[in-house]
Design an enzyme around this catalytic site. Sequence first.
Site: not given
Length: 495
Positions: A252, A334
């Site tokens: 995030e 990611d």
Amino acid sequence: MAQNFDPAAATAAYLAQLPPEAHARASAYTHGGHWLLLWGTLVALLVAFLIVRSGALTALRRKIEGRRSRPILASFLVGVVYLVVDSLLSLPWAAYSQWWRQKQYGLTSQAFPGWLGEGAISLAITAVIGGLFFTALYALIRKAPRTWWLWGGGLTAVFIAAAMLLAPLYIEPIFNKYTPAPAGPVRDEVVAMARQVGVPSDKIFIYDGSKQSNAYTANVSGLFGSARVAMSDTMFKKGADIAEVRGVVGHEMGHYARHHSLWIAGVMSLLAVLAFFLVDRLFAPAARLLGGEEIRGVADPAGLPVLSAVMTVLFLLATPVTSSLIRIAESDADHYSLSHFNEPDGLSKALVKTIEYRAATPGRLEEIIFYDHPAVGRRIQRAMEWKAAHPKPTVALDLDARASFSDHLVVFPRMPVGMDGIALRADGSWFERHDFGWSKGRYAIADGKLCLTEERGSRRCYAIGRAASGWTLAQDAGAPVAVTLEPIAQAATPG
């Protein structure tokens, strides 16, 4: 590469944590979701046809205008009424696709009245904001009838940016309770991560996402000063540990640091320009197909169902583009998590828990067309490949550090007056004397880090390193500092 580590085998082991029937159930849910896109479009077209054929919006526009033109008022009120009527006619489909189906697959525990009540609140908000948007859009159509579609893209960008900025402050708290992450290891770890990469560390929240969904999830929302990272309480109800928190929150933080919200908003605005251009060309034939003989062209707000129908079909056709746009951002997040926090196993453990609502191993074409996140199997494979290429500090380093630090006082150079150092006892407790008394708690040495957790809950970690003269410690990605070790017997202990 790490020796004796096979990324493919490690990926298979992670996916095997769920039994075959769980994977089959996830595939059924995911494939059914693909069909929902088509059925949802057909429902939207049917609702548009019913509204147009009823002539209700045309009659409303005439009544508002009366004996004189009131284009601004007509645009706003017709827009609001259209959104309300559209939602009411679509309610059975929405109840099935958004609540009943989720209930059947165990993805929500929310009772129907609760879902319906939140839907009513959401409709009220959408009606007001949508009414304002349509008012501005039809003003552009009247002022620039040949190029309104171009200016419409800019208008879309403004509304998207405003929604991103204001949603965390005024809209999301209506539906969920957001509380700062409580004092303890999770908050301390997340704060340390934020400081490490220069992300604001004062807006880390946990929210009661289990109120609406049983899905394991976290998100980043907002822009600039309103941006925040929020973790659903479902993460912790499903056993998220520190490694998972690091992997997920690192992802995030990647969205925030890489400005994915702005990037996606910009591309979506460009797609809106193309969509409005096509609406301008397709509006007349679409109005005839839907039976809108009394609609006075694209500038007539009574033609909103026609405009909406064309946009619905266009965005269905654009599904591969919009899905790929978001999927690229998710893949980049990611990579950010792995490259900055090196928690491939934590990220993989979290990803396994998302398989229940996103099948793990789709075909490549299916992923490109429908998936707005990379397939879980592919994400875990990449994480395991990262793990092989970027091994963490060896177990031997941890063992040597434990043997050296245990029952010793860790002394930093140039320590403040009144401080002796950090005393690490063999039983896992630690203490340090300072000007205002004592600090004490528990410590752990793992993954190349010395982490101190105080009794009151705060936590700080130091990266352990070797030096020619002994050991080094580094805090918050700072430069390693050489430390000296003295037997605890030389230091006073708290009474």
